[in-house]
Design a protein around this motif. Structure first.
Motif, mmCIF file in Angstrom:
data_model
loop_
_atom_site.group_PDB
_atom_site.id
_atom_site.type_symbol
_atom_site.label_atom_id
_atom_site.label_comp_id
_atom_site.label_asym_id
_atom_site.label_seq_id
_atom_site.Cartn_x
_atom_site.Cartn_y
_atom_site.Cartn_z
ATOM 1 N N THR A 147 1.031 -0.805 0.312
ATOM 2 C CA THR A 147 0.117 -0.216 -0.080
ATOM 3 C C THR A 147 0.918 1.369 -0.238
ATOM 4 O O THR A 147 2.053 1.256 0.498
ATOM 5 C CB THR A 147 -0.676 -0.124 0.792
ATOM 6 O OG1 THR A 147 -0.013 0.564 2.505
ATOM 7 C CG2 THR A 147 -1.832 -0.913 1.628
ATOM 8 N N ALA A 148 0.168 2.547 -0.178
ATOM 9 C CA ALA A 148 1.167 3.570 -0.302
ATOM 10 C C ALA A 148 1.432 3.606 0.824
ATOM 11 O O ALA A 148 2.680 4.483 1.159
ATOM 12 C CB ALA A 148 0.436 4.504 -0.580
ATOM 13 N N ALA A 149 0.649 3.512 2.826
ATOM 14 C CA ALA A 149 1.286 4.144 3.481
ATOM 15 C C ALA A 149 2.303 2.880 3.696
ATOM 16 O O ALA A 149 3.236 3.080 4.852
ATOM 17 C CB ALA A 149 0.075 3.564 4.966
ATOM 18 N N GLN A 150 2.772 1.942 3.270
ATOM 19 C CA GLN A 150 3.351 0.864 3.825
ATOM 20 C C GLN A 150 5.059 1.334 2.532
ATOM 21 O O GLN A 150 6.071 1.357 3.607
ATOM 22 C CB GLN A 150 3.372 -0.324 3.525
ATOM 23 C CG GLN A 150 2.295 -1.123 3.764
ATOM 24 C CD GLN A 150 1.282 -2.653 3.343
ATOM 25 O OE1 GLN A 150 1.564 -2.531 2.377
ATOM 26 N NE2 GLN A 150 0.841 -3.633 4.713
ATOM 27 N N TYR A 151 4.326 1.845 1.624
ATOM 28 C CA TYR A 151 5.215 2.496 1.035
ATOM 29 C C TYR A 151 6.401 3.528 1.797
ATOM 30 O O TYR A 151 7.704 3.087 1.361
ATOM 31 C CB TYR A 151 4.998 2.825 -0.568
ATOM 32 C CG TYR A 151 6.413 2.726 -1.897
ATOM 33 C CD1 TYR A 151 7.059 2.340 -2.478
ATOM 34 C CD2 TYR A 151 6.589 4.544 -1.981
ATOM 35 C CE1 TYR A 151 8.050 2.748 -2.906
ATOM 36 C CE2 TYR A 151 7.896 5.359 -2.522
ATOM 37 C CZ TYR A 151 7.789 4.055 -3.585
ATOM 38 O OH TYR A 151 9.282 4.057 -4.455
ATOM 39 N N ARG A 152 5.373 4.141 1.938
ATOM 40 C CA ARG A 152 6.352 5.363 3.033
ATOM 41 C C ARG A 152 6.860 4.919 4.079
ATOM 42 O O ARG A 152 7.702 5.451 4.631
ATOM 43 C CB ARG A 152 5.041 6.334 3.222
ATOM 44 C CG ARG A 152 5.759 7.678 3.999
ATOM 45 C CD ARG A 152 4.464 9.056 4.366
ATOM 46 N NE ARG A 152 4.470 8.792 2.962
ATOM 47 C CZ ARG A 152 3.974 10.336 2.103
ATOM 48 N NH1 ARG A 152 5.377 10.830 2.729
ATOM 49 N NH2 ARG A 152 3.187 10.304 0.728
ATOM 50 N N THR A 153 6.578 4.488 4.989
ATOM 51 C CA THR A 153 7.207 3.300 5.703
ATOM 52 C C THR A 153 8.313 3.123 5.630
ATOM 53 O O THR A 153 9.443 3.558 6.049
ATOM 54 C CB THR A 153 6.544 2.536 6.873
ATOM 55 O OG1 THR A 153 5.178 3.244 7.203
ATOM 56 C CG2 THR A 153 7.305 1.569 8.067
ATOM 57 N N ALA A 154 8.308 2.518 4.675
ATOM 58 C CA ALA A 154 10.251 1.643 3.932
ATOM 59 C C ALA A 154 10.295 2.310 2.845
ATOM 60 O O ALA A 154 11.638 2.765 3.518
ATOM 61 C CB ALA A 154 9.583 0.605 2.758
ATOM 62 N N THR A 206 10.492 -8.170 11.132
ATOM 63 C CA THR A 206 8.767 -8.599 10.801
ATOM 64 C C THR A 206 7.891 -7.910 12.025
ATOM 65 O O THR A 206 7.094 -8.155 11.443
ATOM 66 C CB THR A 206 9.159 -10.188 11.581
ATOM 67 O OG1 THR A 206 9.775 -11.126 11.608
ATOM 68 C CG2 THR A 206 8.087 -10.790 11.655
ATOM 69 N N ALA A 207 9.070 -7.443 12.956
ATOM 70 C CA ALA A 207 7.363 -6.285 13.292
ATOM 71 C C ALA A 207 6.669 -5.072 12.370
ATOM 72 O O ALA A 207 5.904 -4.886 12.483
ATOM 73 C CB ALA A 207 8.003 -5.900 14.726
ATOM 74 N N LEU A 208 7.863 -4.292 11.700
ATOM 75 C CA LEU A 208 7.060 -3.823 10.895
ATOM 76 C C LEU A 208 6.314 -4.300 10.032
ATOM 77 O O LEU A 208 4.801 -3.325 9.544
ATOM 78 C CB LEU A 208 8.443 -3.638 9.923
ATOM 79 C CG LEU A 208 9.269 -2.467 10.387
ATOM 80 C CD1 LEU A 208 9.986 -2.445 10.197
ATOM 81 C CD2 LEU A 208 8.884 -1.073 11.413
ATOM 82 N N GLU A 247 20.602 0.140 6.058
ATOM 83 C CA GLU A 247 19.656 1.176 5.213
ATOM 84 C C GLU A 247 18.192 -0.121 5.215
ATOM 85 O O GLU A 247 18.601 -0.794 5.517
ATOM 86 C CB GLU A 247 19.558 1.695 3.995
ATOM 87 C CG GLU A 247 18.607 2.564 2.667
ATOM 88 C CD GLU A 247 17.973 3.501 3.200
ATOM 89 O OE1 GLU A 247 17.228 3.805 4.514
ATOM 90 O OE2 GLU A 247 18.613 4.528 2.840
ATOM 91 N N LEU A 248 17.201 0.300 5.997
ATOM 92 C CA LEU A 248 16.170 -0.135 4.942
ATOM 93 C C LEU A 248 15.300 0.529 3.810
ATOM 94 O O LEU A 248 14.913 2.047 3.891
ATOM 95 C CB LEU A 248 14.958 -0.322 6.356
ATOM 96 C CG LEU A 248 13.889 -1.412 5.685
ATOM 97 C CD1 LEU A 248 13.035 -2.004 6.906
ATOM 98 C CD2 LEU A 248 12.716 -0.503 5.181
ATOM 99 N N GLY A 249 14.452 -0.740 2.714
ATOM 100 C CA GLY A 249 13.878 -0.170 1.364
ATOM 101 C C GLY A 249 12.929 -1.031 1.132
ATOM 102 O O GLY A 249 13.016 -2.015 1.412
ATOM 103 N N ASP A 250 12.258 -0.326 0.264
ATOM 104 C CA ASP A 250 10.615 -0.593 0.048
ATOM 105 C C ASP A 250 10.783 -1.284 -1.744
ATOM 106 O O ASP A 250 12.287 -1.357 -1.875
ATOM 107 C CB ASP A 250 9.815 -0.334 -0.625
ATOM 108 C CG ASP A 250 8.764 -0.865 -0.973
ATOM 109 O OD1 ASP A 250 7.956 -0.720 -0.869
ATOM 110 O OD2 ASP A 250 8.475 -1.278 -2.216
ATOM 111 N N GLY A 251 10.765 -2.973 -1.389
ATOM 112 C CA GLY A 251 11.779 -3.938 -2.409
ATOM 113 C C GLY A 251 11.202 -3.756 -4.362
ATOM 114 O O GLY A 251 12.403 -3.687 -4.993
#
Length: 275
Positions: free
Chosen positions: A86-93, A229-231, A252-256
């Motif tokens: 989702t758009a919200a999940q993308y922003r988080t990552a 995992t908790a994310l 770094e954490l990024g959207d795959g």
């Protein structure tokens, strides 16, 4: 299905950078469609997705801002297509403030601003304390300009720190995202490793795209795994590097969907994971 960016000059073909993944998808029987990346980044999301059929989708393409991705998501929904992220999940990552608190025990301390002003920058600098720091924005650093736009030798030297921030802002220009992020400097050794997570599990481990032929040994994800995992993010990458004291730290954490695949990683392995 997978969604790939179309070639700019040959819009019926996949962008050259993603051809190996498109060929792997074809071999594995995974359907894919093309989107117009230039249209996505020009505010024309409806036109960008005009050739996408109905169904659930995962994007594998060039980086989008969080707002561009949200418009992408909305335009696809109107066509009966749903992005798994989702758009919200993308922003988080995609943006460091979205994930940093969850990974605080395994990543350098950070403070950030909500814009590019000096007053907010100085306040964030004071909150982080003293000693050296590194600078970036919500989504990217300028690591190839380390001495002039990344490394801050002393957080207590206000004018010197602001010179680094000003140079960073000059280099990022219109691509500056969100605000300044100041991270406490930690001393690392060896190359970074890029890990690929799907459904909350680490499914692939490979080299970082900057060092495609080097994958460090002895990676230990015991401390990192429950935090990632908790994310509850569908598809992400996590880049790690070894601290001088032997600990593995998250850089770094990024959207795959917009994370680059190193040349040394099989396109088939990645596509099979997504399939």
């Amino acid at each position: 299905m997978l969604l790939f960016p179309a070639d700019v000059l040959r819009p019926r073909r996949v962008d050259d950078h993603f051809v190996p993944e498109a060929e792997a998808a074809r071999e594995l029987g995974v359907p894919y469609a093309l989107v117009d990346h230039n249209a996505l980044t020009s505010g024309e999301a409806t036109r960008a997705v005009a050739k996408v059929p109905e169904g659930e989708a995962i994007y594998r393409g060039w980086m989008l801002t969080s707002d561009e991705y949200a418009a992408f998501d909305t335009a696809l929904a109107k066509r009966g297509a749903t992005l798994r992220t989702t758009a919200a999940q993308y922003r988080t990552a995609h943006e460091l403030p979205g994930w940093h608190a969850a990974l605080e025990p395994v990543t350098p301390a950070a403070e950030w601003t909500s814009g590019a002003g000096r007053a907010e920058f100085d306040e964030a600098r004071r909150r982080l304390g003293h000693g050296p720091a590194v600078l970036r924005d919500y989504t990217k650093s300028m690591k190839h300009y380390w001495d002039e736009a990344v490394y801050i030798p002393s957080l207590t030297d206000a004018d010197a720190a602001w010179r680094v921030a000003s140079r960073f802002l000059e280099l990022r220009a219109d691509d500056f995202a969100g605000g300044f992020v100041l991270r406490r400097f930690e001393s690392f050794t060896g190359a970074e490793v890029r890990t690929w997570w799907y459904g909350g599990e680490c499914r692939l481990v490979g080299a970082h795209p900057d060092t495609p032929d080097t994958t460090p040994d002895g990676l230990d994800l015991a401390e990192v795994t429950p935090l990632v995992t908790a994310l509850a993010l569908p598809f992400i990458t996590v880049d790690l590097v070894r601290h001088d004291d032997g600990r593995w730290r998250v850089v770094e954490l990024g959207d795959g969907q917009v994370s680059d695949r190193p040349a040394s990683m099989s396109a088939s392995d990645l596509v099979a994971l997504l399939a």
